[in-house]
Scaffold this motif. Structure first.
Motif, PDB file in Angstrom:
ATOM      1  N   PHE A   1       7.717   2.163 -19.989  1.00 24.63           N
ATOM      2  CA  PHE A   1       8.448   3.272 -19.384  1.00 24.63           C
ATOM      3  C   PHE A   1       8.332   4.550 -20.221  1.00 24.63           C
ATOM      4  CE2 PHE A   1      10.982  -0.075 -17.080  1.00 24.63           C
ATOM      5  CZ  PHE A   1      10.531   0.292 -15.819  1.00 24.63           C
ATOM      6  N   THR A   2       8.261   4.405 -21.539  1.00 24.07           N
ATOM      7  CA  THR A   2       8.071   5.576 -22.392  1.00 24.07           C
ATOM      8  C   THR A   2       6.714   6.218 -22.124  1.00 24.07           C
ATOM      9  OG1 THR A   2       9.504   4.698 -24.137  1.00 24.07           O
ATOM     10  CG2 THR A   2       7.918   6.386 -24.772  1.00 24.07           C
ATOM     11  N   LEU A   3       5.673   5.397 -22.031  1.00 24.78           N
ATOM     12  CA  LEU A   3       4.336   5.927 -21.769  1.00 24.78           C
ATOM     13  C   LEU A   3       4.236   6.520 -20.363  1.00 24.78           C
ATOM     14  CD1 LEU A   3       2.195   3.129 -23.462  1.00 24.78           C
ATOM     15  CD2 LEU A   3       2.436   5.511 -24.217  1.00 24.78           C
TER      16      LEU A   3
ATOM     17  N   LEU B   1      11.661  -5.753  -0.620  1.00 28.00           N
ATOM     18  CA  LEU B   1      11.226  -5.280  -1.931  1.00 28.00           C
ATOM     19  C   LEU B   1      10.828  -6.443  -2.834  1.00 28.00           C
ATOM     20  CD1 LEU B   1      13.860  -2.462  -2.629  1.00 28.00           C
ATOM     21  CD2 LEU B   1      11.510  -2.206  -1.824  1.00 28.00           C
ATOM     22  N   ASP B   2      11.594  -7.518  -2.796  1.00 28.52           N
ATOM     23  CA  ASP B   2      11.246  -8.698  -3.587  1.00 28.52           C
ATOM     24  C   ASP B   2       9.885  -9.246  -3.160  1.00 28.52           C
ATOM     25  OD1 ASP B   2      13.564  -8.607  -5.061  1.00 28.52           O
ATOM     26  OD2 ASP B   2      14.592 -10.183  -3.949  1.00 28.52           O
ATOM     27  N   ALA B   3       9.642  -9.295  -1.852  1.00 31.31           N
ATOM     28  CA  ALA B   3       8.377  -9.822  -1.349  1.00 31.31           C
ATOM     29  C   ALA B   3       7.211  -8.941  -1.779  1.00 31.31           C
ATOM     30  CB  ALA B   3       8.424  -9.937   0.173  1.00 31.31           C
TER      31      ALA B   3
ATOM     32  N   ARG C   1       0.835  -1.208   0.000  1.00 32.79           N
ATOM     33  CA  ARG C   1       0.000   0.000   0.000  1.00 32.79           C
ATOM     34  C   ARG C   1       0.869   1.258   0.000  1.00 32.79           C
ATOM     35  NH1 ARG C   1      -3.147  -3.031   3.742  1.00 32.79           N
ATOM     36  NH2 ARG C   1      -2.318  -1.825   5.514  1.00 32.79           N
ATOM     37  N   LEU C   2       1.947   1.237   0.773  1.00 30.96           N
ATOM     38  CA  LEU C   2       2.861   2.375   0.773  1.00 30.96           C
ATOM     39  C   LEU C   2       3.483   2.585  -0.608  1.00 30.96           C
ATOM     40  CD1 LEU C   2       4.769   1.925   4.178  1.00 30.96           C
ATOM     41  CD2 LEU C   2       3.031   3.640   3.623  1.00 30.96           C
ATOM     42  N   LEU C   3       3.846   1.493  -1.266  1.00 33.90           N
ATOM     43  CA  LEU C   3       4.423   1.578  -2.607  1.00 33.90           C
ATOM     44  C   LEU C   3       3.440   2.213  -3.577  1.00 33.90           C
ATOM     45  CD1 LEU C   3       6.728   0.790  -4.617  1.00 33.90           C
ATOM     46  CD2 LEU C   3       5.476  -1.342  -4.987  1.00 33.90           C
ATOM     47  N   ALA C   4       2.183   1.771  -3.520  1.00 37.80           N
ATOM     48  CA  ALA C   4       1.171   2.281  -4.443  1.00 37.80           C
ATOM     49  C   ALA C   4       0.890   3.764  -4.220  1.00 37.80           C
ATOM     50  CB  ALA C   4      -0.119   1.475  -4.301  1.00 37.80           C
ATOM     51  N   SER C   5       0.950   4.201  -2.972  1.00 39.11           N
ATOM     52  CA  SER C   5       0.596   5.590  -2.675  1.00 39.11           C
ATOM     53  C   SER C   5       1.778   6.545  -2.738  1.00 39.11           C
ATOM     54  CB  SER C   5      -0.042   5.685  -1.279  1.00 39.11           C
ATOM     55  OG  SER C   5       0.875   5.258  -0.273  1.00 39.11           O
ATOM     56  N   GLY C   6       2.980   6.041  -2.410  1.00 35.98           N
ATOM     57  CA  GLY C   6       4.125   6.942  -2.336  1.00 35.98           C
ATOM     58  C   GLY C   6       5.318   6.566  -3.173  1.00 35.98           C
ATOM     59  N   GLY C   7       5.228   5.470  -3.927  1.00 34.58           N
ATOM     60  CA  GLY C   7       6.355   5.057  -4.747  1.00 34.58           C
ATOM     61  C   GLY C   7       7.429   4.360  -3.933  1.00 34.58           C
ATOM     62  N   ARG C   8       8.503   4.019  -4.603  1.00 32.18           N
ATOM     63  CA  ARG C   8       9.558   3.244  -3.952  1.00 32.18           C
ATOM     64  C   ARG C   8      10.216   3.997  -2.797  1.00 32.18           C
ATOM     65  NH1 ARG C   8      14.015  -0.340  -7.231  1.00 32.18           N
ATOM     66  NH2 ARG C   8      15.203  -1.097  -5.454  1.00 32.18           N
ATOM     67  N   ASP C   9      10.264   5.330  -2.893  1.00 27.54           N
ATOM     68  CA  ASP C   9      10.888   6.112  -1.825  1.00 27.54           C
ATOM     69  C   ASP C   9      10.144   5.967  -0.505  1.00 27.54           C
ATOM     70  OD1 ASP C   9      12.812   6.983  -3.563  1.00 27.54           O
ATOM     71  OD2 ASP C   9      11.843   8.900  -3.989  1.00 27.54           O
ATOM     72  N   ALA C  10       8.874   5.561  -0.574  1.00 26.42           N
ATOM     73  CA  ALA C  10       8.079   5.415   0.648  1.00 26.42           C
ATOM     74  C   ALA C  10       8.407   4.128   1.391  1.00 26.42           C
ATOM     75  CB  ALA C  10       6.586   5.453   0.315  1.00 26.42           C
TER      76      ALA C  10
ATOM     77  N   PRO D   1       2.354   1.742 -11.906  1.00 22.36           N
ATOM     78  CA  PRO D   1       3.684   2.268 -12.261  1.00 22.36           C
ATOM     79  C   PRO D   1       4.756   2.033 -11.210  1.00 22.36           C
ATOM     80  CG  PRO D   1       2.139   4.056 -11.746  1.00 22.36           C
ATOM     81  CD  PRO D   1       1.327   2.800 -11.875  1.00 22.36           C
ATOM     82  N   ALA D   2       4.413   2.190  -9.928  1.00 18.38           N
ATOM     83  CA  ALA D   2       5.423   2.010  -8.881  1.00 18.38           C
ATOM     84  C   ALA D   2       5.870   0.553  -8.798  1.00 18.38           C
ATOM     85  CB  ALA D   2       4.878   2.480  -7.536  1.00 18.38           C
ATOM     86  N   LEU D   3       4.914  -0.353  -8.872  1.00 17.98           N
ATOM     87  CA  LEU D   3       5.247  -1.774  -8.813  1.00 17.98           C
ATOM     88  C   LEU D   3       6.046  -2.190 -10.042  1.00 17.98           C
ATOM     89  CD1 LEU D   3       5.005  -4.536  -7.482  1.00 17.98           C
ATOM     90  CD2 LEU D   3       2.760  -4.791  -8.557  1.00 17.98           C
ATOM     91  N   PHE D   4       5.641  -1.719 -11.208  1.00 26.41           N
ATOM     92  CA  PHE D   4       6.347  -2.048 -12.443  1.00 26.41           C
ATOM     93  C   PHE D   4       7.785  -1.537 -12.374  1.00 26.41           C
ATOM     94  CE2 PHE D   4       7.541  -1.779 -16.888  1.00 26.41           C
ATOM     95  CZ  PHE D   4       6.961  -2.911 -17.434  1.00 26.41           C
ATOM     96  N   SER D   5       7.969  -0.332 -11.863  1.00 24.61           N
ATOM     97  CA  SER D   5       9.314   0.224 -11.743  1.00 24.61           C
ATOM     98  C   SER D   5      10.143  -0.563 -10.736  1.00 24.61           C
ATOM     99  CB  SER D   5       9.239   1.697 -11.323  1.00 24.61           C
ATOM    100  OG  SER D   5       8.614   2.472 -12.332  1.00 24.61           O
ATOM    101  N   LEU D   6       9.499  -1.036  -9.670  1.00 20.70           N
ATOM    102  CA  LEU D   6      10.203  -1.860  -8.691  1.00 20.70           C
ATOM    103  C   LEU D   6      10.707  -3.144  -9.328  1.00 20.70           C
ATOM    104  CD1 LEU D   6      11.028  -2.524  -5.770  1.00 20.70           C
ATOM    105  CD2 LEU D   6       8.715  -3.412  -5.407  1.00 20.70           C
TER     106      LEU D   6
END
Length: 240
Positions: free
Chosen positions: A164-166, A62-64, A25-34, A105-110
């Protein structure tokens, strides 16, 4: 009578699942920095040492999270009935991949945004394995123009690059035709309209036989390995 060890293991599993859910949930709302260890521990109502004990280090966490977030997507892909035409199945898989990346997007980037030689998240490995299965089905149908690994790498590179382009564009500027044109171009580059085995030459026949080799139960593991190396050489010679 309860088993203390089983109860302890069950408790660890519940705690681990809770932490992963919170981190997702933190990843979805704040990205990897969260996803700092401190932030995840605070949100999950636990202590940082618990996270290290359950996941080893931050990379393990992060893997989990990637596995947790990607599991529903993988289930959707597995639940989707495969197309009768393996090339159409590949096109459908492309559309699912791009759609997933744009929606998460955050999960895909992770999963894909920080490539390290020799290391991929377990979720990314599972996704690439499924892509390989689609490519193998095309090869088994005699419709693959290049080797399986090259085809899979090309589809993977083009698919991730498209996402990533989109994602780098404002939503109002994202043209869905980009994905469609890229998908069709890659498909045309690696497949044929008619079975390639109808074309004279050993390379195309080798590709089709290579795809079916795991089912050759009349051969020993060693024989399949040697024959696989020969077929790979024949296929590579024809696609050079």
């Amino acid at each position: 009578m309860s088993d203390p060890e089983s109860e302890a293991a069950s408790g660890r599993d519940r705690t681990r699942a809770h932490i992963v859910s919170v981190a997702a949930r933190l990843l979805a709302s704040g990205g990897r920095d969260a996803l700092s260890t401190r932030a995840v521990a605070a949100a999950a109502g636990t202590q940082a040492p618990t996270i290290y004990r359950l996941f080893g280090d931050k990379e393990g966490l992060l893997d989990a999270v990637a596995e947790y977030g990607f599991s529903s997507y993988l289930q959707d892909k597995k639940a989707s009935p495969p197309a009768d035409d393996p090339v159409e199945a590949l096109r459908a898989g492309w559309d699912l991949h791009v759609g997933f990346g744009l929606a998460n997007p955050a999960l895909f980037s992770l999963m894909y945004g920080d490539p390290t030689p020799g290391r991929q998240s377990p979720a990314a490995v599972a996704a690439f394995r499924m892509l390989g299965e689609r490519i193998r089905a095309i090869a088994a149908a005699g419709r693959l123009k290049v080797g399986e690994r090259l085809a899979a790498d090309l589809v993977h590179a083009a698919g991730c690059g498209t996402v990533f382009t989109l994602l780098a564009l404002p939503e109002e500027r994202r043209d869905p035709r980009l994905s469609e044109v890229a998908r069709d171009a890659v498909t045309a580059a690696i497949t044929t309209d008619a079975p390639a085995v109808e074309t004279p030459g050993p390379a195309t026949a080798a590709m089709a036989l290579r795809a079916a080799l795991p089912d050759a139960t009349a051969l020993t593991d060693g024989e399949r390995h040697v024959l696989g190396e020969w077929l790979d050489r024949l296929a590579a010679d024809g696609s050079a």
